[in-house]
Motif scaffolding. Sequence first.
Motif, PDB file in Angstrom:
ATOM      1  N   ASN A 518       0.845  -1.197   0.000  1.00  0.00           N
ATOM      2  CA  ASN A 518       0.000   0.000   0.000  1.00  0.00           C
ATOM      3  C   ASN A 518       0.881   1.247   0.000  1.00  0.00           C
ATOM      4  O   ASN A 518       1.106   1.869   1.036  1.00  0.00           O
ATOM      5  CB  ASN A 518      -0.928  -0.006   1.215  1.00  0.00           C
ATOM      6  N   HIS A 534      -3.762   2.710  -1.478  1.00  0.00           N
ATOM      7  CA  HIS A 534      -4.118   1.444  -2.118  1.00  0.00           C
ATOM      8  C   HIS A 534      -4.250   0.348  -1.063  1.00  0.00           C
ATOM      9  O   HIS A 534      -3.452  -0.596  -1.024  1.00  0.00           O
ATOM     10  CB  HIS A 534      -3.058   1.069  -3.165  1.00  0.00           C
ATOM     11  N   GLY A 564      -1.302  -2.554  -6.195  1.00  0.00           N
ATOM     12  CA  GLY A 564      -1.155  -1.153  -5.816  1.00  0.00           C
ATOM     13  C   GLY A 564      -1.537  -0.208  -6.938  1.00  0.00           C
ATOM     14  O   GLY A 564      -0.681   0.355  -7.611  1.00  0.00           O
ATOM     15  N   GLY A 565      -2.846  -0.041  -7.142  1.00  0.00           N
ATOM     16  CA  GLY A 565      -3.331   0.901  -8.145  1.00  0.00           C
ATOM     17  C   GLY A 565      -3.843   0.260  -9.416  1.00  0.00           C
ATOM     18  O   GLY A 565      -4.186   0.973 -10.358  1.00  0.00           O
TER      19      GLY A 565
END
Length: 627
Positions: A518, A534, A564-565
Amino acid sequence: MLLLSFIIACVDNTEKTNTQNSEYLDTATDTADSGTQDLLDVCTQESLEAVPFNDSVVTVEGYNAPFPDFTLQTTTGPWQLSSEWTGCDVYVFFNYHPDYDYPVQVWESSIDELLAASPRNTHYFFGSFNQGSEVSEVEALQTRFDERMASMSEADRAHWTNRVHFVTESIWTAESIGTQMSSRADWAFSIDGRQNLREVGYLALPTNSGWIGNMVGLAYEAQYWTAQMHQAVAIEDLGSTPYVSFDGSPVSSGRTTLSLPDASVMANYDSLHLELELECGDPLYENCGEWDYLIHAYLCDLGPNENLFSEQACDPGSAAVDGTCMINEVLGTEPCQADDDCAALVSDPTVDTFNCDGFVEAVAAETRSCDCEDPVNGVEAATQTCREDGSGFNDCACACDTEIGRWITSYARGGHWIMDSSPALAMLKEGGDREIRFQSSYSYGNTLTFHLSNQGKSGQAQQMIPLFTGGSFNENYNSAYEPVEVDVPADATRVELYAVISGHGWGAEVENCAEFCNHTHHFTVNGTEFIKEHPEAGMATGCIDQIPQGTVPNQFGTWPYGRGGWCPGKQVDPWIVDITAAVTAGQPNTISYQGLFNGSDYVPQPSNSGQGFGANINMRSYLVISQ
């Protein structure tokens, strides 16, 4: 009995096993809505408009084509598609055979997980390829379902009793279905609410024990096709004017022209949505790219309106000419370049040698300076080069690297996505013909549509001011970013942060950044902080939970884990934040940025795994001004 022509094999993706040490978690989603509510009309429940049944379809044409009517014999009597048709339901089929591990795993998996994750507009059909044993096999499964549904509310039990069907006839010979099975022998398939035959992917999930078949994947398929119906409604509700760039033809990396209206018409639009559909052919899974790769659409710079030097004679230059070596004053046969020592070219070191003779250096082609219009940065210097025949200069070599859309491919499946990219209107506001470049590692049938509409916003995006970019995510990441001062015009009607951020890198570091950690991104505007985070990164169901937002389910790889995204088989949605209240129009504004992990600079700790690669943040960010 006909032989099964398609036996799904386990997909080995052990290089991305960051979360495979976690047991597969419960996958109940909000789509289940398993209360004691009154059973509403399914179209009303789903806020969808009913589509009439198309009774003109008489043959099975294959995936993505309309499916004809059929009647199946079930444990509760005959069931006919056209009679039960609502135009808002999804119909999902699974076929069993006791001699193969994969269907046995699916057949014996959790009924609770299936029903908890199922949209209420779903019909399930369970049948068997095992001729002669169909009735006993489906009745045994029905008993299991009845036991699980006994604990439900009366309304829910009635609902699912009418929507879970057990086929007592041979799937090989069933009306219409048998024709499909004879040519494909699919373990599973579906029919969506628009009567189209749809592929069902790999119904196995990564666990500590490996890839295990699970019927909850049937619910994920139902979620996806329901989401696709809602996506179609959302596109229709835009009231947009569609402009197609890539037209469905197969393409991996290529260019095409996007023809837009002139600036006076473009001024009527305040919203831009990008719709991308990637198709893999038929059979679908065999022609799909196998990995979850980044793909991009780029807007090319505009060159001069006219090439004034296309017929002006010029010097095309010349290639280098090799020389020859003289050996004992006899012309040698070995070529040489510049000051090569011929002694190195003969085996007898006692002979007289001479340096290379007759070498001619290359002459570069003549060039001219020209200007290109970058869609964000304005005028950029470029060159145009003399053609090989010297008859004139090529067009100005403008760059084509301004990203306008980003997606991640599915593991061996296609996809269909829509995303809001309205701030990017600032790059297109002049209209006219614009060149679009698409970059992909695999070839797909590619349809990329630009939807322009007016949603009643306060002004249209006019300026995109570049802010910060990403790079290697480590202890030095933030040292590259100094605060920037941005003048916001006094007549600005709206100011937005616009960022596209995806984290990559896995295996090489303990925290598995930046794909599975994250990482957080902190933009501070005149002292007010805006954060993109995230929390789903690394979670076992992080991308399963995003099926309603576009994730393609049942991929042939580690698609369930949150990233993450981004997710495999999904658009990378721009992060758009209205910061009008945080800026002062008519004055300079200070904007700063930091990328952090657990509230601090990220300091990688090597995992010593010998695999993967280091953390990287793929980011582009802008301040967008509407007027």
